[in-house]
Design a protein around this motif. Structure first.
Motif, short mmCIF file in Angstrom:
data_model
loop_
_atom_site.label_atom_id
_atom_site.label_comp_id
_atom_site.label_asym_id
_atom_site.label_seq_id
_atom_site.Cartn_x
_atom_site.Cartn_y
_atom_site.Cartn_z
N LEU A 206 -28.14 -14.62 -21.96
CA LEU A 206 -26.83 -15.43 -20.78
C LEU A 206 -27.05 -15.00 -20.00
CD1 LEU A 206 -24.13 -16.61 -21.73
CD2 LEU A 206 -23.26 -14.55 -21.71
N ILE A 207 -26.77 -16.30 -19.19
CA ILE A 207 -26.69 -16.34 -17.10
C ILE A 207 -26.10 -16.91 -16.59
CG2 ILE A 207 -29.02 -15.99 -17.40
CD1 ILE A 207 -29.31 -19.04 -16.20
N HIS A 208 -25.27 -16.52 -15.75
CA HIS A 208 -23.88 -16.73 -15.15
C HIS A 208 -24.14 -18.38 -14.44
CE1 HIS A 208 -20.58 -16.44 -12.44
NE2 HIS A 208 -20.16 -16.34 -12.84
N ASN A 209 -25.72 -17.78 -13.52
CA ASN A 209 -25.78 -19.26 -12.82
C ASN A 209 -25.14 -19.40 -11.99
OD1 ASN A 209 -27.74 -20.74 -13.37
ND2 ASN A 209 -27.04 -21.89 -15.07
N ASP A 210 -24.26 -17.77 -11.31
CA ASP A 210 -23.46 -18.76 -10.04
C ASP A 210 -23.19 -17.15 -9.51
OD1 ASP A 210 -22.34 -20.02 -7.38
OD2 ASP A 210 -20.15 -20.21 -8.80
N TRP A 211 -23.96 -15.82 -9.81
CA TRP A 211 -23.57 -14.88 -9.64
C TRP A 211 -23.63 -14.97 -7.59
CZ3 TRP A 211 -22.10 -11.56 -12.80
CH2 TRP A 211 -22.67 -10.02 -12.48
N ARG A 212 -22.16 -13.84 -7.05
CA ARG A 212 -21.92 -14.21 -6.35
C ARG A 212 -21.09 -12.79 -5.84
NH1 ARG A 212 -21.15 -19.73 -5.43
NH2 ARG A 212 -19.24 -18.77 -5.18
N PHE A 213 -21.26 -11.76 -4.80
CA PHE A 213 -20.59 -10.72 -4.62
C PHE A 213 -19.00 -11.64 -4.93
CE2 PHE A 213 -24.07 -8.65 -3.05
CZ PHE A 213 -23.11 -6.97 -3.07
N ASP A 214 -18.86 -12.90 -3.88
CA ASP A 214 -17.76 -13.39 -3.93
C ASP A 214 -17.32 -14.28 -5.06
OD1 ASP A 214 -19.01 -15.78 -3.56
OD2 ASP A 214 -18.22 -16.63 -2.67
N ASN A 215 -17.45 -13.89 -6.27
CA ASN A 215 -17.44 -13.48 -7.38
C ASN A 215 -17.02 -12.57 -8.66
OD1 ASN A 215 -16.93 -17.15 -7.79
ND2 ASN A 215 -19.09 -17.00 -7.99
N VAL A 216 -17.25 -11.69 -7.84
CA VAL A 216 -16.62 -10.45 -8.66
C VAL A 216 -15.75 -10.17 -7.90
CG1 VAL A 216 -18.96 -9.97 -9.05
CG2 VAL A 216 -17.97 -8.99 -6.62
N ILE A 217 -14.55 -8.89 -8.75
CA ILE A 217 -13.46 -8.18 -8.21
C ILE A 217 -13.87 -6.99 -8.25
CG2 ILE A 217 -11.04 -7.76 -8.78
CD1 ILE A 217 -11.41 -10.40 -10.36
N LEU A 218 -13.37 -5.81 -7.32
CA LEU A 218 -13.53 -4.87 -6.86
C LEU A 218 -12.11 -3.94 -7.02
CD1 LEU A 218 -16.12 -4.73 -3.89
CD2 LEU A 218 -16.13 -4.74 -6.17
N ASP A 219 -12.34 -2.37 -7.80
CA ASP A 219 -11.31 -1.62 -8.12
C ASP A 219 -10.81 -1.20 -6.88
OD1 ASP A 219 -9.91 0.39 -8.24
OD2 ASP A 219 -10.88 1.21 -10.18
N ALA A 220 -9.49 -1.47 -6.22
CA ALA A 220 -8.95 -1.38 -5.07
C ALA A 220 -9.34 -0.21 -4.73
CB ALA A 220 -7.67 -2.19 -4.25
N ASP A 221 -8.71 1.02 -5.70
CA ASP A 221 -9.18 2.87 -5.30
C ASP A 221 -10.44 2.37 -4.64
OD1 ASP A 221 -5.78 2.77 -5.61
OD2 ASP A 221 -5.96 2.72 -7.96
N ASP A 222 -11.21 1.82 -5.72
CA ASP A 222 -13.10 2.71 -5.08
C ASP A 222 -13.75 1.56 -5.06
OD1 ASP A 222 -15.20 3.46 -5.74
OD2 ASP A 222 -16.12 4.34 -7.23
N PRO A 223 -13.19 0.50 -3.66
CA PRO A 223 -14.44 -0.64 -3.36
C PRO A 223 -15.75 -0.43 -3.57
CG PRO A 223 -12.86 0.31 -1.99
CD PRO A 223 -12.47 0.73 -2.44
N THR A 224 -16.42 -0.10 -4.75
CA THR A 224 -17.08 0.44 -4.90
C THR A 224 -18.15 -0.13 -6.55
OG1 THR A 224 -17.72 2.94 -5.44
CG2 THR A 224 -18.12 1.62 -3.48
N LYS A 225 -16.62 -0.36 -7.38
CA LYS A 225 -16.39 0.01 -7.98
C LYS A 225 -16.44 -1.55 -8.81
CE LYS A 225 -14.74 1.08 -12.49
NZ LYS A 225 -13.83 2.00 -12.83
#
Length: 430
Positions: free
Chosen positions: A234-253
């Motif tokens: 299974l591939i996402h086919n549009d993998w970018r940072f602006d397609n992920v959500i980060l934890d507001a309390d730990d923005p590395t997660k």
């Protein structure tokens, strides 16, 4: 595999500060209004007990499907929802397939921890005029071209963020899709690499305008060097940072992954190559910096080469010719950009953002040629150019239409042997 760390200098002290960096919608754009009352009635008919009528906002990110936030009066998650629908006037459902996007995420709910919870899918166009689906909102940070103001990661934290984003992609590629019937039906089996090269070749030719390069050499080279699939997953086919959500309390997660409309079964190395086409480093040229969509320029981010090495280490996959995947990713991105520019060129859209997309296509073309020359060696590269002298002369003419500073960027990227005076001059009309 994901690394845990707490951001030391994020500027997010407490809930009030966190709210300042959360991804939020804005006013609904003119002509893109949502019939919220019809949606509320439909949700209740699906046994989703929403309270009252929602406050509707619209997210600006993304260039295709429209995304809305529906904030109802209740406090639980069922009252804070996201609605996704295709743009009005869409004729090709395959490009904005709400059923596919919903089905993939719903099938992944027990196998991949980063998908939002699906609420309901609507295929009755009488409700709002198009298919749509509703999901629970995942509250967090979306890293776009830059991190939000108030998020200040040091290089060590940035490296952790980078690693966690790649780990989430690795984890997706390890999902046992055969255990989920809805996922098995996504793909067409072996031959993915060949289908992609052939498909994007045709799409680029169809979308070409007179002011962009032919990509003749690139298209020929990709066709000759297409490998067998490394594996199917299974591939996402549009993998970018602006397609992920980060934890507001730990923005590395990483806590979520969005925009699954192009997900399919395919070769994971093609997914990685396509992802790295967006990976702009701090020392990349000014045109790419200005078109950057994710914060990969930050001190602490991996380079493209480091990403590949890390991915291969984590997956155990081996590559004979990484240049193919990198060139394909850039060519595919050129095709995507050119399809958008084609609409502007032919006055199918007036969005001024697309006015200079043809310049980006030139830079992507030059980057492809440089990579091919590095792989082949200058002498062999020159011999590969010979069958395309006519195309090369045409491409030289299109470069002459570029603004002078951009011409300098292009010529600085292109292999030294590309514009041989004795070659393309012989092809010019007398």
């Amino acid at each position: 595999m994901a690394t845990d760390t707490h951001a030391k200098n994020t500027g997010t002290k407490g809930t009030q500060a966190n709210n300042k960096v959360l991804d939020k919608g804005g006013a609904v754009r003119e002509g893109e209004e949502l019939d919220a009352k019809a949606v509320s009635e439909w949700l209740r008919n699906q046994n989703v007990e929403v309270i009252g009528e929602p406050t509707v906002t619209q997210f600006s990110g993304g260039a295709s499907n429209w995304t809305y936030r529906l904030q109802y009066e209740g406090d639980n998650k069922n009252q804070d929802l996201i609605l996704r629908r295709p743009p009005k006037g869409t004729k090709a459902k395959s490009a904005h397939d709400m059923v596919r996007e919903y089905t993939v995420q719903n099938a992944l709910k027990d196998a991949y921890p980063y998908v939002p919870k699906m609420v309901a899918l609507c295929t009755d166009e009488d409700v709002i005029g198009a298919d749509f689906y509703v999901m629970e909102r995942m509250e967090g940070i979306i890293p776009r071209a830059n991190l939000p103001k108030g998020i200040d990661l040091d290089p060590e934290q940035t490296r952790v963020l980078c690693t966690n984003v790649i780990d989430a992609l690795v984890e997706l590629h390890q999902v046992d899709y055969k255990a989920h019937p809805d996922l098995v039906n996504l793909g067409r089996g072996e031959g993915y690499c060949e289908r992609q090269v052939s498909g994007w070749d045709k799409r680029y030719i169809k979308a070409k305008t007179p002011n962009v390069p032919s990509f003749a050499l690139v298209r020929q080279w990709l066709g000759k060097h297409t490998p067998a699939d490394s594996k199917t997953c299974l591939i996402h086919n549009d993998w970018r940072f602006d397609n992920v959500i980060l934890d507001a309390d730990d923005p590395t997660k990483v806590i979520g992954v969005l925009d699954w409309e192009m997900a399919t079964l395919g070769d994971p190395l093609m997914d990685l190559g396509s992802a790295l086409a967006y990976w702009i480093e701090a020392d990349d040229n000014i045109v790419m910096q200005q078109s950057r969509r994710q914060p990969t320029h930050l001190d602490g981010m991996m380079t493209r080469d480091e990403v590949v090495a890390y991915y291969l280490e984590q997956t155990g996959l081996e590559i004979d010719n990484w240049t193919f995947y990198e060139v394909f990713g850039l060519f595919r991105l050129a095709g995507i950009v050119q399809q958008i520019y084609y609409r502007y060129y032919n006055k199918q859209t007036r969005n001024p953002t697309f006015k200079n997309f043809w310049i980006i296509v030139h830079v992507l073309h030059a980057k492809c040629l440089k990579l091919i020359a590095q792989y082949e060696g200058e002498a062999l590269f020159t011999s590969h150019v010979q069958p395309h002298l006519q195309d090369m002369g045409v491409d030289a003419a299109t470069i002459g239409q570029l603004p002078s500073p951009v011409q300098a960027v292009i010529k600085g990227i292109l292999p030294k042997s590309y514009f041989l005076p004795t070659s393309y001059k012989s092809e010019e009309p007398e």
